[in-house]
Design an enzyme around this catalytic site. Structure first.
Site, mmCIF file in Angstrom:
data_model
loop_
_atom_site.group_PDB
_atom_site.id
_atom_site.type_symbol
_atom_site.label_atom_id
_atom_site.label_comp_id
_atom_site.label_asym_id
_atom_site.label_seq_id
_atom_site.Cartn_x
_atom_site.Cartn_y
_atom_site.Cartn_z
ATOM 1 N N LYS A 54 -54.678 -41.823 7.360
ATOM 2 C CA LYS A 54 -54.438 -41.896 8.805
ATOM 3 C C LYS A 54 -55.475 -42.867 9.382
ATOM 4 O O LYS A 54 -56.627 -42.520 9.582
ATOM 5 C CB LYS A 54 -54.580 -40.513 9.458
ATOM 6 C CG LYS A 54 -54.775 -40.507 10.982
ATOM 7 C CD LYS A 54 -53.679 -41.209 11.753
ATOM 8 C CE LYS A 54 -53.915 -41.124 13.256
ATOM 9 N NZ LYS A 54 -54.911 -42.112 13.762
ATOM 10 N N GLU B 91 -68.574 -38.553 7.039
ATOM 11 C CA GLU B 91 -69.546 -39.597 7.368
ATOM 12 C C GLU B 91 -69.467 -39.766 8.875
ATOM 13 O O GLU B 91 -68.509 -40.332 9.396
ATOM 14 C CB GLU B 91 -69.210 -40.890 6.620
ATOM 15 C CG GLU B 91 -70.362 -41.871 6.575
ATOM 16 C CD GLU B 91 -70.284 -42.904 7.671
ATOM 17 O OE1 GLU B 91 -71.005 -42.724 8.677
ATOM 18 O OE2 GLU B 91 -69.520 -43.868 7.542
ATOM 19 N N CYS C 260 -72.185 -47.143 12.576
ATOM 20 C CA CYS C 260 -72.908 -45.866 12.524
ATOM 21 C C CYS C 260 -74.315 -46.032 11.965
ATOM 22 O O CYS C 260 -75.152 -45.143 12.141
ATOM 23 C CB CYS C 260 -72.124 -44.850 11.712
ATOM 24 S SG CYS C 260 -71.676 -45.441 10.070
ATOM 25 N N GLU D 201 -76.025 -41.768 20.329
ATOM 26 C CA GLU D 201 -75.676 -42.987 19.622
ATOM 27 C C GLU D 201 -75.168 -44.019 20.627
ATOM 28 O O GLU D 201 -74.248 -43.746 21.397
ATOM 29 C CB GLU D 201 -74.588 -42.681 18.582
ATOM 30 C CG GLU D 201 -74.301 -43.805 17.637
ATOM 31 C CD GLU D 201 -73.350 -43.380 16.521
ATOM 32 O OE1 GLU D 201 -73.402 -43.996 15.441
ATOM 33 O OE2 GLU D 201 -72.562 -42.444 16.724
#
Length: 489
Positions: free
Chosen positions: A184, A260, A294, A391
């Protein structure tokens, strides 16, 4: 599809708009648009599949599993190598599709295609190295053997920031191990996944082994992948919030899950660092993909004795950054993925300014395009600001001053995340101490780049668990079976 035509891409080759299920291109009853983040133009309308079609893809993968796992490791390896070769041969076209839907500079997109392909090559070799063991038995009449077997159908849910490499990094080890996959991709960047499916078909994967479900209903598809008992493993890269939800949904069936997730990477510059090298490392880490990775440096800690020199040299280096359309030559900073991403960066900067931070460079969207954010440097930041805890996912460099090793280690570890960390210095005694005490899954020492096919990529704490790449990357797709032999005379 005029946007594709203008770049010279052929709609009949790698540009696909239908999902790929059981070896066929599946057109959904509904479609959703895919836009170019640079100018908002419509690139394509893609099949929008739901839970029923996802279930069909899972069933196709399950049916294909018996055949695929029975292939010899050599045979699976050859097909993977075909896929690797085709990706390199079509790197230019793959990169153009990637830049169109994601926005990153074309040179970076080509780099991503080659980086992603390297995982296919690596695991094509690792397919032949899934070793077992023979263990001495507890008596002279016993023998113990251990074998490793593919876990089954794998559900891979991938993000928009690396729409090609995040697929190959998950799918290559799964296929090498003998698993089948249902992918997906992000609804923002589905075209890269479909182009990889076209090349997978050409490479010779049997129908049902490699499936791509495109959908603008991610929660619906995700629920089917996590709750369908035929799916034995979920691999997800994305936000921590979504990762936690998928983990909860998978818990009832005790599925194997690897995650992750987000990061909040510290970047530390000690007083004995080579400042020029540190600036180069930060430029590579921070501004790749417009800061939307990330493992981007998120909190930059500079020893007080070097702060002025570091800021000066960083400012000089940032002057070379060229903003614009990722398809244009020489562009380093392309558009952010969507308006919401720009809004969050603006919010973080405003919060920091309200709490005393100062904007040294940039600080606002570019005048040429609302989705291109100016590379920004903030000074006088502190841990009470949102930008310390969250973040950023944008081209913003908040600089924190520090005086001692213990102080900066404590500050660097003061986060729920634990993906990547970086530091620069020359004292090898201190290097060992810092590297061991930083609570992160990956540590870059005198480098701003840690991703490498031979290295285990992954984090700790709320950045997830499991590893991708390296000799460890195939383990998440294997079950260990122990066989006890008795009656050996």
């Amino acid at each position: 599809m005029s946007g594709i035509q203008e770049t010279g891409l052929s709609p009949n080759k790698l540009f696909k708009v239908k999902s790929y299920v059981n070896g066929s291109w599946l057109e959904g009853a509904q479609k959703f648009p895919v836009h170019n983040p640079f100018d908002g133009s419509l690139i394509a309308e893609v099949s929008d599949l739901g839970r029923d079609e996802t279930r069909s893809a899972i069933e196709a993968a399950q049916s294909a599993f018996a055949l695929w796992r029975a292939y010899s490791a050599n045979k699976r390896s050859k097909i993977l190598k075909n896929w690797f070769r085709l990706q390199l041969e079509n790197a230019s076209e793959l990169a153009q599709i990637l830049t169109l839907e994601q926005g990153k500079p074309l040179a970076e997109a080509i780099g991503e295609i080659k980086y992603g392909a390297s995982y296919v090559e690596w695991f094509a070799e690792e397919a032949k190295r899934v070793y077992g063991d023979v263990i001495p038995g507890q008596t002279s009449k016993h023998r113990i053997t251990v074998i490793k077997q593919p876990i089954g159908v794998v559900g891979a849910i991938t993000p928009w920031n690396f729409p090609s490499a995040m697929i190959t990094r998950k799918v290559a080890p799964a296929l090498a191990a003998g698993c089948t996959v249902v992918i997906k991709p992000s609804e923002l960047t589905p075209l890269s996944a479909l182009s990889l499916a076209q090349l997978a078909e050409e490479a010779g994967f049997p129908p049902g082994v490699f499936n791509v479900v495109t959908s603008n209903r991610p929660s619906e598809v995700g629920l089917e992948l996590t709750t369908n008992s035929l799916v034995k493993k979920i691999s997800f890269t994305g936000s921590t919030a979504v990762g936690k939800l998928l983990l909860k949904q998978s818990a009832d069936q005790v599925k194997k899950v690897s995650l992750e997730l987000g990061g909040n990477a510290p970047f530390i510059v000690f007083e004995d660092a080579d400042v020029d090298d540190a600036v180069k490392g930060l430029m590579a880490s921070k501004f790749r993909n417009t800061g939307q990775t990330c493992v981007c440096s998120n909190r930059i800690f500079v020893h007080e004795s070097l702060e002025d020199e570091f800021k000066s040299k960083l400012g000089e280096a940032m002057q070379s950054l060229k903003l614009g359309n990722g398809l244009d030559e020489g562009v380093n900073i392309g558009p952010m993925i969507e308006e919401a991403a720009v809004h969050k960066v603006n919010e973080l900067i405003d919060d920091a300014k309200n709490r005393g931070a100062e904007v040294l460079i940039g600080g606002k969207p570019s005048s040429q395009n609302d989705l291109i954010f100016e590379p920004t440097v903030l000074t006088k930041v502190n841990p009470k600001m949102r930008i310390f805890k969250e973040e950023i996912f944008g081209p913003v460099v908040p600089i924190y001053s520090f005086t001692s090793v213990d102080e900066v280690i404590e500050a660097a570890n003061d986060t729920n995340y634990g993906l990547a960390a970086y530091f620069f210095g020359r004292d090898y005694s201190r290097i060992w101490k810092v590297a061991e005490e930083l609570d992160f899954g990956m540590v870059g020492i005198n480098t701003g780049i840690v991703s490498n096919v031979a290295a285990p990529f992954g984090g700790v704490k709320e950045s997830g668990f499991g590893r991708e790449g390296s000799k460890y990357g195939i383990e998440d797709y294997l079950n260990i079976k122990y066989m006890c032999w008795a009656g050996v005379e």
